[in-house]
Design a protein around this motif. Structure first.
Motif, short mmCIF file in Angstrom:
data_model
loop_
_atom_site.label_atom_id
_atom_site.label_comp_id
_atom_site.label_asym_id
_atom_site.label_seq_id
_atom_site.Cartn_x
_atom_site.Cartn_y
_atom_site.Cartn_z
N LYS A 71 0.81 -1.21 0.00
CA LYS A 71 0.00 0.00 0.00
C LYS A 71 0.85 1.27 0.00
N GLY A 72 2.11 1.13 0.40
CA GLY A 72 2.96 2.31 0.51
C GLY A 72 3.87 2.56 -0.66
N ILE A 73 3.76 1.75 -1.73
CA ILE A 73 4.63 1.93 -2.89
C ILE A 73 3.83 1.91 -4.19
N VAL A 74 4.44 2.43 -5.22
CA VAL A 74 3.86 2.42 -6.57
C VAL A 74 4.89 1.82 -7.51
N GLY A 75 4.51 0.74 -8.18
CA GLY A 75 5.40 0.12 -9.15
C GLY A 75 5.19 0.70 -10.54
N PHE A 76 6.24 0.68 -11.32
CA PHE A 76 6.13 1.23 -12.68
C PHE A 76 7.05 0.47 -13.63
N LYS A 77 6.74 0.61 -14.91
CA LYS A 77 7.61 0.06 -15.95
C LYS A 77 7.77 1.10 -17.04
N ILE A 78 8.90 1.04 -17.69
CA ILE A 78 9.21 1.98 -18.78
C ILE A 78 9.56 1.17 -20.01
N LYS A 79 8.75 1.29 -21.04
CA LYS A 79 9.05 0.60 -22.30
C LYS A 79 10.16 1.36 -23.01
#
Length: 207
Positions: free
Chosen positions: A150-158
């Motif tokens: 709940k305390g983090i945000v995951g991301f990806k970069i193409k």
């Protein structure tokens, strides 16, 4: 990134290996024209023919909110670097600096929960595998994990574009090149020794 032709690296496998080895980088996006940067550990994965940089940041970090409207994110990775004295050359010249750096550009998007869990699982395996009592995803209590998610945000970069520069005295003659390696090995800095090792490996491949 400005890259003179002597120092430009284009081999994807070599660049991928560099990112894996120097995975703590900096992500840069913009908010109303102002750059925002966060320093994070990143992952690299290949899906079909595309490469993705992955990572996560604190939910309280406002940078993730820029991903939706920012055309491109920039992720920078840096390896060892060292001062190169011109006294190490066989002719008069000015000093310089040797380094390795990779810039990756691409569109960032938010990871779904299952994607984030997969990414965190892989990251723990990478950094815990050689420890006596590794802290792996399936060893942690579900309650703790759910609370932390709940305390983090995951991301990806193409990945759309890669710029890689290895400034390792490739423009010097062999005598100067070998002397630079010897001089760096005698320096007290760990980075100097690492640059010397990288230069020496490249010299062996040329022979």
């Amino acid at each position: 990134m400005y890259i003179p032709k002597h120092f430009k690296i284009t081999n994807v496998d070599e660049i991928s290996g560099f990112i894996e080895k120097n995975a703590f980088g900096t992500i840069v996006t913009t908010e109303k024209g102002r750059p925002i940067a966060t320093h994070l550990p990143f992952g690299l994965k290949k899906i079909d023919d595309d490469y993705y940089i992955t990572g996560h940041m604190a939910y309280g970090n406002p940078q993730w909110k820029t991903f939706e409207h920012c055309d491109d994110a920039l992720v920078m990775f840096q390896g060892p670097h060292a001062y190169i004295s011109s006294s190490w050359y066989g002719h008069e010249e000015v000093p310089t600096w040797n380094y390795q750096a990779v810039h990756v550009y691409g569109k960032a998007s938010i990871l779904e929960k299952d994607e984030l869990i997969e990414d965190l699982t892989v990251m723990l395996e990478k950094y815990e595998e050689n420890r006596d009592d590794p802290v792996l995803w399936d060893k942690l209590s579900p309650g703790l994990l759910e609370n932390q998610l709940k305390g983090i945000v995951g991301f990806k970069i193409k990945v759309k574009e890669i710029q890689a520069a290895y400034k390792l005295s490739q423009n010097r003659n062999e005598t100067d090149y070998v002397n630079i390696i010897d001089q760096l090995q005698n320096e007290g800095s760990p980075d100097s020794k690492r640059i010397a090792e990288v230069m020496n490996e490249r010299l062996k491949r040329r022979m």
